[in-house]
Design a protein around this motif. Structure first.
Motif, PDB file in Angstrom:
ATOM      1  N   ARG A   1      29.243  40.580  31.022  1.00 26.23           N
ATOM      2  CA  ARG A   1      29.396  39.618  29.939  1.00 26.23           C
ATOM      3  C   ARG A   1      30.826  39.116  29.772  1.00 26.23           C
ATOM      4  O   ARG A   1      31.060  38.115  29.075  1.00 26.23           O
ATOM      5  N   PHE A   2      31.782  39.782  30.401  1.00 28.72           N
ATOM      6  CA  PHE A   2      33.195  39.462  30.164  1.00 28.72           C
ATOM      7  C   PHE A   2      33.554  38.003  30.490  1.00 28.72           C
ATOM      8  O   PHE A   2      34.230  37.344  29.672  1.00 28.72           O
ATOM      9  N   PRO A   3      33.135  37.437  31.625  1.00 32.19           N
ATOM     10  CA  PRO A   3      33.516  36.040  31.914  1.00 32.19           C
ATOM     11  C   PRO A   3      33.052  35.053  30.846  1.00 32.19           C
ATOM     12  O   PRO A   3      33.796  34.140  30.470  1.00 32.19           O
ATOM     13  N   ASP A   4      31.816  35.217  30.334  1.00 33.55           N
ATOM     14  CA  ASP A   4      31.330  34.314  29.278  1.00 33.55           C
ATOM     15  C   ASP A   4      32.127  34.478  27.994  1.00 33.55           C
ATOM     16  O   ASP A   4      32.415  33.487  27.300  1.00 33.55           O
ATOM     17  N   ILE A   5      32.479  35.717  27.666  1.00 33.47           N
ATOM     18  CA  ILE A   5      33.193  35.980  26.412  1.00 33.47           C
ATOM     19  C   ILE A   5      34.588  35.363  26.433  1.00 33.47           C
ATOM     20  O   ILE A   5      35.047  34.800  25.439  1.00 33.47           O
TER      21      ILE A   5
ATOM     22  N   VAL B   1      39.214  44.575  34.461  1.00 32.24           N
ATOM     23  CA  VAL B   1      40.288  45.273  35.178  1.00 32.24           C
ATOM     24  C   VAL B   1      41.505  44.368  35.332  1.00 32.24           C
ATOM     25  O   VAL B   1      42.648  44.784  35.105  1.00 32.24           O
ATOM     26  N   ALA B   2      41.277  43.119  35.727  1.00 33.29           N
ATOM     27  CA  ALA B   2      42.400  42.192  35.906  1.00 33.29           C
ATOM     28  C   ALA B   2      43.130  41.967  34.589  1.00 33.29           C
ATOM     29  O   ALA B   2      44.366  41.895  34.554  1.00 33.29           O
ATOM     30  N   TRP B   3      42.384  41.859  33.489  1.00 35.52           N
ATOM     31  CA  TRP B   3      43.022  41.643  32.186  1.00 35.52           C
ATOM     32  C   TRP B   3      43.847  42.856  31.773  1.00 35.52           C
ATOM     33  O   TRP B   3      44.944  42.709  31.250  1.00 35.52           O
ATOM     34  N   VAL B   4      43.327  44.050  31.981  1.00 31.88           N
ATOM     35  CA  VAL B   4      44.073  45.259  31.621  1.00 31.88           C
ATOM     36  C   VAL B   4      45.312  45.394  32.498  1.00 31.88           C
ATOM     37  O   VAL B   4      46.406  45.699  32.012  1.00 31.88           O
ATOM     38  N   LYS B   5      45.170  45.146  33.791  1.00 34.69           N
ATOM     39  CA  LYS B   5      46.324  45.220  34.685  1.00 34.69           C
ATOM     40  C   LYS B   5      47.399  44.220  34.298  1.00 34.69           C
ATOM     41  O   LYS B   5      48.597  44.485  34.430  1.00 34.69           O
ATOM     42  N   GLY B   6      46.976  43.058  33.810  1.00 37.37           N
ATOM     43  CA  GLY B   6      47.934  42.031  33.446  1.00 37.37           C
ATOM     44  C   GLY B   6      48.612  42.258  32.116  1.00 37.37           C
ATOM     45  O   GLY B   6      49.624  41.614  31.824  1.00 37.37           O
ATOM     46  N   ASP B   7      48.076  43.171  31.307  1.00 38.84           N
ATOM     47  CA  ASP B   7      48.605  43.332  29.952  1.00 38.84           C
ATOM     48  C   ASP B   7      49.158  44.720  29.661  1.00 38.84           C
ATOM     49  O   ASP B   7      50.068  44.867  28.856  1.00 38.84           O
ATOM     50  N   VAL B   8      48.608  45.746  30.292  1.00 37.79           N
ATOM     51  CA  VAL B   8      49.041  47.125  30.031  1.00 37.79           C
ATOM     52  C   VAL B   8      49.946  47.571  31.168  1.00 37.79           C
ATOM     53  O   VAL B   8      49.544  47.540  32.331  1.00 37.79           O
ATOM     54  N   GLY B   9      51.166  47.953  30.822  1.00 39.47           N
ATOM     55  CA  GLY B   9      52.132  48.339  31.833  1.00 39.47           C
ATOM     56  C   GLY B   9      51.744  49.611  32.562  1.00 39.47           C
ATOM     57  O   GLY B   9      50.917  50.398  32.091  1.00 39.47           O
TER      58      GLY B   9
ATOM     59  N   ALA C   1      40.334  53.675  35.012  1.00 39.44           N
ATOM     60  CA  ALA C   1      39.313  54.615  35.476  1.00 39.44           C
ATOM     61  C   ALA C   1      38.007  54.439  34.705  1.00 39.44           C
ATOM     62  O   ALA C   1      36.912  54.528  35.274  1.00 39.44           O
ATOM     63  N   ILE C   2      38.110  54.180  33.402  1.00 40.79           N
ATOM     64  CA  ILE C   2      36.909  53.941  32.591  1.00 40.79           C
ATOM     65  C   ILE C   2      36.208  52.671  33.049  1.00 40.79           C
ATOM     66  O   ILE C   2      34.990  52.656  33.281  1.00 40.79           O
ATOM     67  N   LEU C   3      36.958  51.594  33.203  1.00 37.69           N
ATOM     68  CA  LEU C   3      36.358  50.309  33.562  1.00 37.69           C
ATOM     69  C   LEU C   3      35.792  50.307  34.975  1.00 37.69           C
ATOM     70  O   LEU C   3      34.770  49.660  35.237  1.00 37.69           O
ATOM     71  N   GLU C   4      36.426  51.027  35.884  1.00 34.12           N
ATOM     72  CA  GLU C   4      35.976  51.021  37.278  1.00 34.12           C
ATOM     73  C   GLU C   4      34.612  51.673  37.459  1.00 34.12           C
ATOM     74  O   GLU C   4      33.949  51.470  38.481  1.00 34.12           O
ATOM     75  N   GLN C   5      34.145  52.426  36.441  1.00 37.44           N
ATOM     76  CA  GLN C   5      32.814  53.035  36.541  1.00 37.44           C
ATOM     77  C   GLN C   5      31.706  51.983  36.593  1.00 37.44           C
ATOM     78  O   GLN C   5      30.632  52.252  37.130  1.00 37.44           O
ATOM     79  N   GLY C   6      31.955  50.816  36.032  1.00 27.29           N
ATOM     80  CA  GLY C   6      30.929  49.771  36.027  1.00 27.29           C
ATOM     81  C   GLY C   6      31.279  48.581  36.885  1.00 27.29           C
ATOM     82  O   GLY C   6      30.639  47.537  36.807  1.00 27.29           O
ATOM     83  N   GLN C   7      32.321  48.722  37.724  1.00 25.02           N
ATOM     84  CA  GLN C   7      32.793  47.582  38.500  1.00 25.02           C
ATOM     85  C   GLN C   7      31.808  47.200  39.594  1.00 25.02           C
ATOM     86  O   GLN C   7      31.399  48.031  40.396  1.00 25.02           O
ATOM     87  N   PRO C   8      31.388  45.927  39.647  1.00 27.70           N
ATOM     88  CA  PRO C   8      30.509  45.485  40.730  1.00 27.70           C
ATOM     89  C   PRO C   8      31.198  45.673  42.076  1.00 27.70           C
ATOM     90  O   PRO C   8      32.391  45.366  42.210  1.00 27.70           O
ATOM     91  N   PRO C   9      30.497  46.180  43.092  1.00 26.24           N
ATOM     92  CA  PRO C   9      31.125  46.454  44.394  1.00 26.24           C
ATOM     93  C   PRO C   9      31.836  45.237  44.997  1.00 26.24           C
ATOM     94  O   PRO C   9      32.885  45.372  45.610  1.00 26.24           O
TER      95      PRO C   9
ATOM     96  N   THR D   1      33.539  43.005  43.642  1.00 24.67           N
ATOM     97  CA  THR D   1      34.827  42.667  43.032  1.00 24.67           C
ATOM     98  C   THR D   1      35.887  43.726  43.290  1.00 24.67           C
ATOM     99  O   THR D   1      37.055  43.512  42.989  1.00 24.67           O
ATOM    100  N   ALA D   2      35.491  44.861  43.839  1.00 23.61           N
ATOM    101  CA  ALA D   2      36.415  46.003  43.952  1.00 23.61           C
ATOM    102  C   ALA D   2      37.622  45.685  44.822  1.00 23.61           C
ATOM    103  O   ALA D   2      38.746  46.070  44.514  1.00 23.61           O
ATOM    104  N   THR D   3      37.416  44.943  45.910  1.00 22.82           N
ATOM    105  CA  THR D   3      38.522  44.665  46.827  1.00 22.82           C
ATOM    106  C   THR D   3      39.400  43.530  46.326  1.00 22.82           C
ATOM    107  O   THR D   3      40.494  43.319  46.820  1.00 22.82           O
ATOM    108  N   ALA D   4      38.903  42.778  45.338  1.00 32.11           N
ATOM    109  CA  ALA D   4      39.648  41.619  44.858  1.00 32.11           C
ATOM    110  C   ALA D   4      40.584  41.939  43.708  1.00 32.11           C
ATOM    111  O   ALA D   4      41.394  41.114  43.328  1.00 32.11           O
TER     112      ALA D   4
END
Length: 366
Positions: free
Chosen positions: A321-325, A334-342, A352-360, A362-365
């Motif tokens: 749902r994240f892209p629509d939101i 993951v990209a948003w957290v990496k861009g905002d949390v040092g 680690a929490i978010l990667e549990q639901g990461q679509p395969p 998108t993992a390499t991107a």
């Protein structure tokens, strides 16, 4: 069928092995001189949603040590509180969040409670989850409030706090939260397949008629539907609404109320939760990270929701749902957290929490 039965039979074994691996990683991160806090954070973040008690029991069985005591001795104060909150069962975690939100404080020279957080929690929990929050809240009151009350004082409950003059200021918000606490919402069915598609379509039409399909808003009809139907049924309603009227339900609902009103936030949150269990969390992540600076506490609550929710689909649904939101088709949590949390332990924990639901795919991107 045989494959399904085999999967069901091996699932406990896989989960047990994962929890043992997590406990070993926790042990390795805290063994010896000093603590590898990044390694510890990543290990805690790998715990499947709602499995905090199981991890604590597994750690005790493997190493003969209390995990809570270990974390208190090995981590700094602020980070310790966050890790302990993530390990807490969801009802206790929710009760503590609500208890904190109801503590009055002065803001802009007016004594207020944190209505946004009350809405965030109560408008996104199922009937069973709300029923579990109530005794957990009562236990907090018995510990923190009752000893300081005068003899013969009126009992304090979650309902009395919300219904009091110091509760939500907008009558519609109060009505919504009290309706949720009344427990009149339908139980969640065992499977989405049990939802009556014709009834879902009727409710979708009723929501349109009460809101976007008329001049003015039938608030009573909106409250009745959003607080009485199960979220599994409401998910089918939201999909029927999108197909019939060409808009997402949350988009149309928020258009019915003035900006910044708490009534708008409450009904939009109910519409988001109707859409998916992941939509409210995706919204929390967007609000925490969007704009100048980070709302650290909101981000923490979003991550705690992902870590404690017993519905294990919540992380994958948040990704979905994240892209629509956020209104960006390629956006990922993951990209948003990496861009905002040092870089550091909190970032490792959140990823680690978010990667549990990461679509395969998108993992390499990332």
């Amino acid at each position: 069928c045989n494959h399904l039965l085999l999967s069901m039979a091996t699932q406990p074994l896989r989960t047990g092995k994962l929890l043992e691996d997590i406990c070993q990683s926790i042990h390795d991160a805290t063994a010896g001189f000093g603590t590898n806090e990044r390694g510890l954070a990543r290990a805690i973040g790998r715990i499947p949603p709602g499995q905090g008690d199981e991890v604590m029991a597994t750690y005790k069985a493997l190493f003969g040590e209390d995990l809570i005591g270990l974390l208190k001795s090995e981590t700094s104060f602020g980070f310790e509180d966050l890790l302990l909150e993530m390990l807490a069962p969801q009802p206790r975690q929710d009760a503590q969040i609500l208890f904190n939100a109801l503590q009055s404080h002065e803001r802009e020279h007016v004594v207020k409670i944190d209505e946004d957080t009350l809405i965030e929690v109560l408008c996104t929990r199922t009937k069973a989850e709300v029923a579990a929050i109530v005794p957990a809240f009562d236990a907090l009151i018995a510990k923190e409030v009752t000893p300081h009350m005068p003899p013969g004082g009126m009992p304090v409950t979650l309902r009395t706090e919300i219904d009091s003059p110091s509760g939500p200021r907008e009558p519609l918000v109060k009505r919504i939260l009290l309706a949720i606490l009344d427990g009149s919402r339908d139980d969640e069915p065992a499977s989405p397949d049990l939802v009556d598609a014709a009834a879902a379509q009727r409710d979708a039409d009723a929501l349109h008629k009460a809101g976007a399909g008329r001049a003015g808003t039938d608030e009573a009809a909106l409250v009745d539907l959003f607080t009485k139907r199960s979220f599994t049924h409401l998910s089918a309603v939201a999909e029927a609404y999108r197909k019939s009227y060409g808009h997402r339900l949350p988009t149309d609902i928020k258009g019915e109320f003035r900006k910044r009103s708490k009534s708008r936030l409450a009904l939009k949150t109910l519409a988001l939760r109707s859409e998916s269990i992941g939509s409210p969390v995706a919204f929390m992540l967007r609000e925490a990270i969007n704009g100048i600076g980070t709302n650290d506490r909101l981000l923490e609550r979003a991550m705690c929701r992902l870590s404690s929710c017993e519905d294990r689909t919540i992380v994958a649904e948040t990704w979905k749902r994240f892209p629509d939101i956020v209104g960006k088709p390629d956006a990922t949590p993951v990209a948003w957290v990496k861009g905002d949390v040092g870089p550091g332990k909190r970032r490792e924990l959140y990823l680690a929490i978010l990667e549990q639901g990461q679509p395969p795919e998108t993992a390499t991107a990332q």
